[in-house]
Design an enzyme around this catalytic site. Structure first.
Site, PDB file in Angstrom:
ATOM      1  N   GLU A  33      29.754  82.672  75.979  1.00  0.00           N
ATOM      2  CA  GLU A  33      30.120  82.052  76.966  1.00  0.00           C
ATOM      3  C   GLU A  33      30.495  80.657  76.749  1.00  0.00           C
ATOM      4  O   GLU A  33      29.494  80.021  76.207  1.00  0.00           O
ATOM      5  CB  GLU A  33      29.417  82.332  78.161  1.00  0.00           C
ATOM      6  CG  GLU A  33      30.107  82.686  79.321  1.00  0.00           C
ATOM      7  CD  GLU A  33      31.012  84.008  79.497  1.00  0.00           C
ATOM      8  OE1 GLU A  33      32.469  83.621  79.075  1.00  0.00           O
ATOM      9  OE2 GLU A  33      30.504  85.045  79.580  1.00  0.00           O
ATOM     10  N   HIS A  34      31.479  80.164  77.379  1.00  0.00           N
ATOM     11  CA  HIS A  34      31.782  78.807  77.164  1.00  0.00           C
ATOM     12  C   HIS A  34      31.603  78.268  75.654  1.00  0.00           C
ATOM     13  O   HIS A  34      31.262  77.090  75.231  1.00  0.00           O
ATOM     14  CB  HIS A  34      30.679  77.741  78.196  1.00  0.00           C
ATOM     15  CG  HIS A  34      31.211  77.913  79.460  1.00  0.00           C
ATOM     16  ND1 HIS A  34      31.726  77.338  80.291  1.00  0.00           N
ATOM     17  CD2 HIS A  34      30.490  78.746  80.529  1.00  0.00           C
ATOM     18  CE1 HIS A  34      31.939  77.422  81.403  1.00  0.00           C
ATOM     19  NE2 HIS A  34      31.111  78.585  81.640  1.00  0.00           N
ATOM     20  N   THR A  35      32.014  79.215  74.889  1.00  0.00           N
ATOM     21  CA  THR A  35      32.004  78.815  73.281  1.00  0.00           C
ATOM     22  C   THR A  35      33.653  78.632  72.764  1.00  0.00           C
ATOM     23  O   THR A  35      33.842  78.020  71.769  1.00  0.00           O
ATOM     24  CB  THR A  35      31.463  79.808  72.531  1.00  0.00           C
ATOM     25  OG1 THR A  35      31.822  81.128  72.978  1.00  0.00           O
ATOM     26  CG2 THR A  35      30.224  79.826  72.456  1.00  0.00           C
ATOM     27  N   SER A  67      53.503  89.110  96.391  1.00  0.00           N
ATOM     28  CA  SER A  67      52.285  89.726  95.860  1.00  0.00           C
ATOM     29  C   SER A  67      51.772  90.730  96.787  1.00  0.00           C
ATOM     30  O   SER A  67      51.562  90.491  98.114  1.00  0.00           O
ATOM     31  CB  SER A  67      51.090  88.689  95.536  1.00  0.00           C
ATOM     32  OG  SER A  67      49.906  89.360  95.531  1.00  0.00           O
ATOM     33  N   SER A 128      39.470  87.317  85.192  1.00  0.00           N
ATOM     34  CA  SER A 128      40.824  86.646  84.715  1.00  0.00           C
ATOM     35  C   SER A 128      42.108  87.469  85.296  1.00  0.00           C
ATOM     36  O   SER A 128      42.820  87.529  84.801  1.00  0.00           O
ATOM     37  CB  SER A 128      40.684  86.814  83.225  1.00  0.00           C
ATOM     38  OG  SER A 128      39.941  86.028  82.356  1.00  0.00           O
ATOM     39  N   SER A 130      44.168  85.596  86.893  1.00  0.00           N
ATOM     40  CA  SER A 130      44.968  84.737  86.694  1.00  0.00           C
ATOM     41  C   SER A 130      45.725  84.843  85.303  1.00  0.00           C
ATOM     42  O   SER A 130      46.885  84.918  85.279  1.00  0.00           O
ATOM     43  CB  SER A 130      44.553  83.403  87.145  1.00  0.00           C
ATOM     44  OG  SER A 130      43.552  82.709  86.466  1.00  0.00           O
ATOM     45  N   ASP A 174      40.300  84.042  77.539  1.00  0.00           N
ATOM     46  CA  ASP A 174      41.019  85.223  78.575  1.00  0.00           C
ATOM     47  C   ASP A 174      42.302  85.735  78.255  1.00  0.00           C
ATOM     48  O   ASP A 174      42.426  86.634  78.309  1.00  0.00           O
ATOM     49  CB  ASP A 174      40.936  84.254  80.021  1.00  0.00           C
ATOM     50  CG  ASP A 174      39.804  83.830  80.356  1.00  0.00           C
ATOM     51  OD1 ASP A 174      38.692  84.247  79.641  1.00  0.00           O
ATOM     52  OD2 ASP A 174      39.678  83.012  81.255  1.00  0.00           O
ATOM     53  N   TYR A 224      33.949  73.110  85.736  1.00  0.00           N
ATOM     54  CA  TYR A 224      34.344  73.602  84.316  1.00  0.00           C
ATOM     55  C   TYR A 224      34.783  72.477  83.400  1.00  0.00           C
ATOM     56  O   TYR A 224      34.315  72.388  82.482  1.00  0.00           O
ATOM     57  CB  TYR A 224      35.289  74.709  84.547  1.00  0.00           C
ATOM     58  CG  TYR A 224      35.882  75.347  82.990  1.00  0.00           C
ATOM     59  CD1 TYR A 224      35.169  76.402  82.698  1.00  0.00           C
ATOM     60  CD2 TYR A 224      36.813  74.980  82.527  1.00  0.00           C
ATOM     61  CE1 TYR A 224      35.595  76.951  81.437  1.00  0.00           C
ATOM     62  CE2 TYR A 224      37.198  75.478  81.303  1.00  0.00           C
ATOM     63  CZ  TYR A 224      36.720  76.622  80.714  1.00  0.00           C
ATOM     64  OH  TYR A 224      36.870  77.092  79.592  1.00  0.00           O
TER      65      TYR A 224
HETATM   66  C1  GLA Z   1      36.863  80.784  81.889  1.00  0.00           C
HETATM   67  C2  GLA Z   1      37.862  80.129  80.875  1.00  0.00           C
HETATM   68  C3  GLA Z   1      37.641  80.582  79.546  1.00  0.00           C
HETATM   69  C4  GLA Z   1      35.969  80.530  78.981  1.00  0.00           C
HETATM   70  C5  GLA Z   1      35.120  81.038  79.977  1.00  0.00           C
HETATM   71  C6  GLA Z   1      33.671  80.540  79.588  1.00  0.00           C
HETATM   72  O1  GLA Z   1      36.738  82.166  81.839  1.00  0.00           O
HETATM   73  O2  GLA Z   1      39.160  80.505  81.299  1.00  0.00           O
HETATM   74  O3  GLA Z   1      38.507  80.038  78.401  1.00  0.00           O
HETATM   75  O4  GLA Z   1      35.674  78.991  78.547  1.00  0.00           O
HETATM   76  O5  GLA Z   1      35.281  80.292  81.150  1.00  0.00           O
HETATM   77  O6  GLA Z   1      33.245  81.388  78.670  1.00  0.00           O
END
Ligand code: GLA
Length: 387
Positions: A33-35, A67, A128, A130, A174, A224
């Site tokens: 995550e967040h990598t 939608s 995700s 979006s 994502d 973020y």
């Molecule tokens: C969101 C972002 C991704 C990723 C995650 C954290 O989903 O869209 O690119 O950075 O957070 O892992």
């Protein structure tokens, strides 16, 4: 679902002549995550829930959007001459952003469309929705106008739209997980060069369970971007003492050796998290390949602890879901997934423990937080397709 969305298309846009139907999945990240904006590894998979679309080409440049998740907004009209973000019709910024991004990449969209969407990913849950709409839109544009793009290109175009049209500085995870999804496989992606491999997820006697905190994200996006810039500053500080391109280039040992170059405690924690999480992800995939699901679960748990204490993106809702999950026999691993600050957790739970898990975690959550969580036992699905 195809039938329902077609019916609605006819009701809203008049008739079914020339309409095609599509699907793009949502995604869940198992670890890493967040990598993805730190040149590290991620390990997400596409889901069988996602976004359904019914679309028809128009002979003019008009865009008409509807939608089924936001029926009250009615038909939202726009045009290919007016591809700018709109405040009032938030969700249409995802398809519009992708149309704009195609143009930016030299593939001007030649004609308008009527587009009906229905998503069965809970909105704003961090699965995700979006990115799913973005990849779906790209897939439709490719199909309608014959653009020469691969699914990987669709991921990159979706990310470009998110970064430059919607101004969320997300990484590639994502859109990549969605565009490249493969049934019963997770994607081990190295975000430094987009090399990847599919890893089979054969959890014998266990399933992936997602718990949605139902916490609306609010400040999430600005936090973020804040984490992202903390990591960028820490990287610049480290680059003064060692030759690296990203935090993903460091292992734990080299991080410990150079970490004193980072000038603030907060940034040091953030960078430490990113380095260690990347290594955890590599080890987790090795564990899975060696059929050591127990170790995979322990690494998921360690990931959550560091997201909570070092990266500080969890919050009481996600911590409660995870900490309650850890108490239950038969939970192999549990952690928050996605950006954090709300959204979902992902757990691997033995089949016989799933009912207890949902019951106990659900009750404890409601007692402590004051509203309910939702639970989904999910399956890993394929990328986008015409249906
Ligand atoms: C969101 C972002 C991704 C990723 C995650 C954290 O989903 O869209 O690119 O950075 O957070 O892992």
């Amino acid at each position: 679902m195809k039938k329902e969305i077609m019916q609605k298309f006819v009701e809203v846009f008049g008739d079914a002549e020339g309409v095609k139907t599509y699907f793009a999945p949502g995604r869940v990240n198992l670890i890493g995550e967040h990598t993805d904006y730190n040149g590290g590894h991620v390990f997400p998979c596409a889901l069988t829930i996602g976004t359904y679309g019914a679309a028809r080409k128009r002979t003019d440049h008009k865009l008409r959007f509807f939608s089924m998740n936001f029926e009250k907004l009615g038909v939202i009209e726009s045009s290919l001459e007016d591809l700018v973000p709109s405040k009032e019709a938030g969700w249409t910024n995802y398809p519009k952003g992708v149309m704009w991004a195609f143009g930016q990449k030299g593939m001007k969209v030649p004609g308008g469309m009527d587009l009906m969407l229905y998503g069965n990913i809970p909105n704003g849950s961090g699965l995700s929705s979006s990115a799913s709409v973005e990849v779906l839109t790209g897939y439709i544009l490719k199909d309608f106008f014959g653009f020469d793009v691969t699914n990987q290109d669709l991921a990159l175009i979706g990310q470009y739209a998110e970064n430059n049209f919607n101004k969320v500085n997300c990484g590639i995870m994502d859109q990549f997980a969605i565009a490249m999804g493969k049934k019963d496989h997770a994607i081990f992606l190295d975000t430094s060069d987009l090399s990847f491999e599919y890893a089979p997820i054969a959890l014998e006697g266990a399933k992936i369970v997602i718990a949605s905190s139902n916490k609306k994200r609010g400040l999430g996006d600005s936090k973020y971007n804040e984490r992202r810039s903390e990591c960028e500053t820490a990287l610049a500080e480290l680059q003064k003492v060692t030759d690296i391109r990203s935090l993903g280039d460091l292992d734990e040992e080299s991080f410990e050796k150079y970490q004193s170059a980072i000038q603030s405690d907060v940034r040091r924690k953030r960078a430490k998290y990113a380095v260690y999480e990347n290594r955890r992800t590599v080890r987790a995939v090795e564990a899975l390949k060696a059929n050591d699901v127990a170790l995979f679960g322990q690494l998921m748990n360690a990931s959550h602890v560091s997201l909570r204490d070092d990266y500080e993106v969890t919050g009481i809702e996600l911590d409660t879901l995870v900490e309650e999950a850890w108490k239950i026999d038969g939970v192999i691993g549990s952690r928050m997934t996605g950006a954090g600050f709300g959204g979902c957790t992902v757990s691997i739970v033995k089949d016989e423990a799933i009912d207890t898990f949902i019951d106990k975690v659900g009750k404890a959550y409601e007692n402590k937080i004051g509203y309910k969580a939702d639970f989904y036992v999910v399956e890993i699905g394929d990328g986008p397709s015409e249906i």
